[in-house]
Design a protein around this motif. Structure first.
Motif, PDB file in Angstrom:
ATOM      1  N   ILE A 185      -2.146  10.013 -54.279  1.00 15.73           N
ATOM      2  CA  ILE A 185      -1.910  10.104 -52.837  1.00 15.73           C
ATOM      3  C   ILE A 185      -3.031  10.931 -52.217  1.00 15.73           C
ATOM      4  CG2 ILE A 185      -0.299  10.885 -51.048  1.00 15.73           C
ATOM      5  CD1 ILE A 185       1.903  10.747 -53.277  1.00 15.73           C
ATOM      6  N   ASP A 186      -3.625  10.438 -51.156  1.00 11.76           N
ATOM      7  CA  ASP A 186      -4.636  11.214 -50.426  1.00 11.76           C
ATOM      8  C   ASP A 186      -3.938  12.098 -49.393  1.00 11.76           C
ATOM      9  OD1 ASP A 186      -6.604  10.046 -51.868  1.00 11.76           O
ATOM     10  OD2 ASP A 186      -7.542   8.967 -50.214  1.00 11.76           O
ATOM     11  N   VAL A 187      -4.243  13.390 -49.415  1.00 15.16           N
ATOM     12  CA  VAL A 187      -3.582  14.350 -48.530  1.00 15.16           C
ATOM     13  C   VAL A 187      -4.613  15.041 -47.636  1.00 15.16           C
ATOM     14  CG1 VAL A 187      -2.123  16.401 -48.405  1.00 15.16           C
ATOM     15  CG2 VAL A 187      -1.802  14.760 -50.274  1.00 15.16           C
ATOM     16  N   LEU A 188      -4.434  14.923 -46.326  1.00  9.41           N
ATOM     17  CA  LEU A 188      -5.294  15.615 -45.364  1.00  9.41           C
ATOM     18  C   LEU A 188      -4.670  16.973 -45.048  1.00  9.41           C
ATOM     19  CD1 LEU A 188      -6.119  12.675 -42.923  1.00  9.41           C
ATOM     20  CD2 LEU A 188      -7.501  13.552 -44.806  1.00  9.41           C
ATOM     21  N   PRO A 189      -5.447  18.062 -45.139  1.00  9.81           N
ATOM     22  CA  PRO A 189      -4.886  19.399 -44.935  1.00  9.81           C
ATOM     23  C   PRO A 189      -4.763  19.789 -43.459  1.00  9.81           C
ATOM     24  CG  PRO A 189      -7.191  19.574 -45.544  1.00  9.81           C
ATOM     25  CD  PRO A 189      -6.852  18.105 -45.593  1.00  9.81           C
ATOM     26  N   ILE A 190      -3.623  20.363 -43.122  1.00  7.71           N
ATOM     27  CA  ILE A 190      -3.408  20.927 -41.792  1.00  7.71           C
ATOM     28  C   ILE A 190      -4.122  22.285 -41.720  1.00  7.71           C
ATOM     29  CG2 ILE A 190      -1.621  21.865 -40.241  1.00  7.71           C
ATOM     30  CD1 ILE A 190       0.235  19.649 -41.348  1.00  7.71           C
ATOM     31  N   VAL A 191      -4.563  22.677 -40.543  1.00  7.80           N
ATOM     32  CA  VAL A 191      -5.337  23.905 -40.367  1.00  7.80           C
ATOM     33  C   VAL A 191      -4.402  25.100 -40.170  1.00  7.80           C
ATOM     34  CG1 VAL A 191      -7.028  25.098 -38.910  1.00  7.80           C
ATOM     35  CG2 VAL A 191      -7.284  22.631 -39.385  1.00  7.80           C
ATOM     36  N   VAL A 192      -4.686  26.183 -40.882  1.00  6.86           N
ATOM     37  CA  VAL A 192      -3.954  27.446 -40.763  1.00  6.86           C
ATOM     38  C   VAL A 192      -4.941  28.500 -40.273  1.00  6.86           C
ATOM     39  CG1 VAL A 192      -2.566  29.157 -41.975  1.00  6.86           C
ATOM     40  CG2 VAL A 192      -2.476  26.765 -42.690  1.00  6.86           C
ATOM     41  N   ILE A 193      -4.502  29.309 -39.312  1.00  8.71           N
ATOM     42  CA  ILE A 193      -5.414  30.265 -38.671  1.00  8.71           C
ATOM     43  C   ILE A 193      -4.917  31.699 -38.870  1.00  8.71           C
ATOM     44  CG2 ILE A 193      -6.513  30.948 -36.502  1.00  8.71           C
ATOM     45  CD1 ILE A 193      -5.881  28.052 -35.523  1.00  8.71           C
ATOM     46  N   LYS A 194      -5.813  32.563 -39.340  1.00  3.98           N
ATOM     47  CA  LYS A 194      -5.535  33.993 -39.477  1.00  3.98           C
ATOM     48  C   LYS A 194      -6.714  34.757 -38.890  1.00  3.98           C
ATOM     49  CE  LYS A 194      -6.294  36.431 -43.197  1.00  3.98           C
ATOM     50  NZ  LYS A 194      -6.262  37.089 -44.522  1.00  3.98           N
ATOM     51  N   ASP A 195      -6.431  35.599 -37.890  1.00  2.33           N
ATOM     52  CA  ASP A 195      -7.482  36.410 -37.245  1.00  2.33           C
ATOM     53  C   ASP A 195      -8.658  35.548 -36.783  1.00  2.33           C
ATOM     54  OD1 ASP A 195      -5.994  38.708 -37.787  1.00  2.33           O
ATOM     55  OD2 ASP A 195      -6.952  39.001 -39.732  1.00  2.33           O
ATOM     56  N   ASP A 196      -8.328  34.432 -36.172  1.00  4.32           N
ATOM     57  CA  ASP A 196      -9.324  33.498 -35.623  1.00  4.32           C
ATOM     58  C   ASP A 196     -10.168  32.793 -36.687  1.00  4.32           C
ATOM     59  OD1 ASP A 196      -8.580  34.003 -32.961  1.00  4.32           O
ATOM     60  OD2 ASP A 196      -9.852  35.791 -32.908  1.00  4.32           O
ATOM     61  N   LYS A 197      -9.831  32.972 -37.953  1.00  3.18           N
ATOM     62  CA  LYS A 197     -10.530  32.258 -39.021  1.00  3.18           C
ATOM     63  C   LYS A 197      -9.659  31.101 -39.490  1.00  3.18           C
ATOM     64  CE  LYS A 197     -12.866  32.760 -43.475  1.00  3.18           C
ATOM     65  NZ  LYS A 197     -13.279  33.682 -44.571  1.00  3.18           N
ATOM     66  N   GLU A 198     -10.247  29.934 -39.644  1.00  2.00           N
ATOM     67  CA  GLU A 198      -9.498  28.735 -40.022  1.00  2.00           C
ATOM     68  C   GLU A 198      -9.520  28.511 -41.534  1.00  2.00           C
ATOM     69  OE1 GLU A 198     -10.857  25.359 -37.821  1.00  2.00           O
ATOM     70  OE2 GLU A 198      -9.984  26.077 -35.935  1.00  2.00           O
ATOM     71  N   TYR A 199      -8.360  28.117 -42.061  1.00  2.00           N
ATOM     72  CA  TYR A 199      -8.209  27.759 -43.463  1.00  2.00           C
ATOM     73  C   TYR A 199      -7.568  26.381 -43.540  1.00  2.00           C
ATOM     74  CZ  TYR A 199      -8.770  32.825 -44.095  1.00  2.00           C
ATOM     75  OH  TYR A 199      -9.228  34.107 -44.058  1.00  2.00           O
ATOM     76  N   LEU A 200      -7.734  25.729 -44.681  1.00  2.00           N
ATOM     77  CA  LEU A 200      -7.123  24.420 -44.901  1.00  2.00           C
ATOM     78  C   LEU A 200      -5.930  24.583 -45.836  1.00  2.00           C
ATOM     79  CD1 LEU A 200     -10.307  22.177 -45.319  1.00  2.00           C
ATOM     80  CD2 LEU A 200      -8.945  22.595 -43.243  1.00  2.00           C
ATOM     81  N   ASP A 201      -4.779  24.135 -45.373  1.00  2.00           N
ATOM     82  CA  ASP A 201      -3.527  24.256 -46.114  1.00  2.00           C
ATOM     83  C   ASP A 201      -3.652  23.655 -47.512  1.00  2.00           C
ATOM     84  OD1 ASP A 201      -0.879  24.440 -46.904  1.00  2.00           O
ATOM     85  OD2 ASP A 201      -0.164  22.845 -45.554  1.00  2.00           O
ATOM     86  N   LYS A 235      -1.127  31.275 -37.454  1.00  2.00           N
ATOM     87  CA  LYS A 235      -0.906  30.160 -36.545  1.00  2.00           C
ATOM     88  C   LYS A 235      -1.367  28.887 -37.249  1.00  2.00           C
ATOM     89  CE  LYS A 235      -1.813  33.004 -32.450  1.00  2.00           C
ATOM     90  NZ  LYS A 235      -2.678  33.167 -31.239  1.00  2.00           N
ATOM     91  N   THR A 236      -1.023  27.755 -36.678  1.00  2.00           N
ATOM     92  CA  THR A 236      -1.471  26.488 -37.261  1.00  2.00           C
ATOM     93  C   THR A 236      -2.071  25.605 -36.173  1.00  2.00           C
ATOM     94  OG1 THR A 236       0.740  25.523 -36.979  1.00  2.00           O
ATOM     95  CG2 THR A 236       0.239  26.508 -39.115  1.00  2.00           C
ATOM     96  N   ALA A 237      -2.876  24.662 -36.602  1.00  2.00           N
ATOM     97  CA  ALA A 237      -3.484  23.689 -35.697  1.00  2.00           C
ATOM     98  C   ALA A 237      -3.465  22.328 -36.378  1.00  2.00           C
ATOM     99  CB  ALA A 237      -4.913  24.089 -35.341  1.00  2.00           C
ATOM    100  N   GLN A 238      -3.491  21.296 -35.568  1.00  2.00           N
ATOM    101  CA  GLN A 238      -3.442  19.941 -36.110  1.00  2.00           C
ATOM    102  C   GLN A 238      -4.707  19.620 -36.911  1.00  2.00           C
ATOM    103  OE1 GLN A 238      -4.272  16.563 -33.581  1.00  2.00           O
ATOM    104  NE2 GLN A 238      -4.745  17.908 -31.876  1.00  2.00           N
ATOM    105  N   ILE A 239      -4.615  18.561 -37.673  1.00  2.00           N
ATOM    106  CA  ILE A 239      -5.787  18.059 -38.389  1.00  2.00           C
ATOM    107  C   ILE A 239      -6.836  17.629 -37.367  1.00  2.00           C
ATOM    108  CG2 ILE A 239      -6.618  16.229 -39.917  1.00  2.00           C
ATOM    109  CD1 ILE A 239      -3.734  16.228 -41.104  1.00  2.00           C
ATOM    110  N   PRO A 240      -8.077  18.071 -37.501  1.00  2.00           N
ATOM    111  CA  PRO A 240      -9.107  17.723 -36.517  1.00  2.00           C
ATOM    112  C   PRO A 240      -9.347  16.211 -36.463  1.00  2.00           C
ATOM    113  CG  PRO A 240      -9.834  19.522 -37.934  1.00  2.00           C
ATOM    114  CD  PRO A 240      -8.586  18.980 -38.546  1.00  2.00           C
TER     115      PRO A 240
END
Length: 290
Positions: A23-39, A59-64
């Motif tokens: 299964i191909d999985v696209l990571p949702i974005v997770v944000i800590k102190d304005d730095k973005e990480y990939l779930d 915080k979280t953000a949608q997949i770009p």
């Protein structure tokens, strides 16, 4: 042509299932102190929960859109027959973004074969859809057969979950500051679900962990209707609380005789809002007839 299953990290499936069914999985974005990480890629759930216990807010953000564009374009160029199963549109704009990107690419790739399904679900409730679709794809089922199954699961999947600390729901805007304060003071454990529109809904408040687990089992029995829970794959996940998840599993085994489970930690995308100690159970309220 075999069907390729594509999804996003909100499905919270264990890595061994992802690998087994390719299964191909696209990571949702997770944000800590304005730095973005990939779930699940550059941020693991255990790290997130440890930091949340120390007061860190995520915080979280949608997949770009660019990530969707690259993946969809790759599928189109290789002529893949794809189903993308998306995190609930009631909780994220990921589904809407994926549709916009897919439709814009059709101008360049008119023969592109990508269907997009709004799971209207979250976490392993969403993951059960993905798991079943991947199983059917591996068995060589047609896209129409898989899409029909997904329509059924979307309408009949049940989510029942609780959070250990109502403070995290306050941070996510789900309860007021006063509700969070009183809930913590009185040891209130809210029970929530996701109705058919795919949004988050508090349904009950119970005092104490022991009572909330017992009530979750009662709700499971009430909502199962005439479904045979014993024959189902039951989803359970937890916010870094494996002991709690295993206790819930034993209660379900004793009450319903279930033998098939998918158990995993809640990923970063959802855990950022639900917090450590979350416990969830997922199942169908009606039997799926293949």
């Amino acid at each position: 042509m075999l069907v390729k299953i594509l999804t996003d990290s909100g499905c919270d499936l264990p890595k061994e299932i992802i690998e087994e069914y390719d299964i191909d999985v696209l990571p949702i974005v997770v944000i800590k102190d304005d730095k973005e990480y990939l779930d699940g890629v550059t941020m693991e759930p255990k790290t997130l929960y440890d930091n949340m216990r120390m007061g860190q807010v995520y915080k979280t953000a949608q997949i770009p859109p660019k990530m969707f564009e690259e993946k969809f374009e790759e599928c189109a160029q290789k002529g893949k027959n794809v189903i993308y199963i998306a995190f609930s549109s009631g909780l994220s704009s990921t589904y809407q973004t994926s549709v916009l990107v897919r439709d814009s690419l059709k101008e360049r790739y008119p023969s592109m074969n990508i269907d997009i399904v709004d799971s209207k679900s979250a976490s392993i409730g969403f993951g059960l859809l993905v798991h079943k679709a991947a199983q059917m794809a591996k068995e060589g089922k047609t896209k129409e057969e898989i899409l029909n199954m997904l329509d059924f699961y979307v309408e009949h999947i049940e989510h029942i979950f609780t959070v250990d600390d109502i403070e995290y729901l306050y941070r996510g805007g789900r309860v007021t500051r006063t509700q969070a304060f009183m809930g913590g003071l009185l040891n209130i454990k809210p029970i929530l679900d996701i109705p058919r529109n795919g949004t988050l809904r508090p349904i009950e408040k119970v005092r104490g962990r022991k009572k909330v687990l017992a009530r979750m089992i009662e709700l499971m029995e009430e909502r199962a209707g005439h479904a045979d829970l014993k024959s189902q794959v039951i989803g359970i996940n937890h916010g870094d609380d494996l002991d709690g998840a295993m206790k819930l599993k034993r209660m379900i085994e004793e009450k319903f005789g279930c033998t098939q489970f998918i158990i995993n930690m809640v990923g970063c995308a959802i855990g950022a809002h639900s917090g450590p100690g979350t416990l969830s159970v997922f199942f169908l309220n009606k039997k799926y007839e293949e």
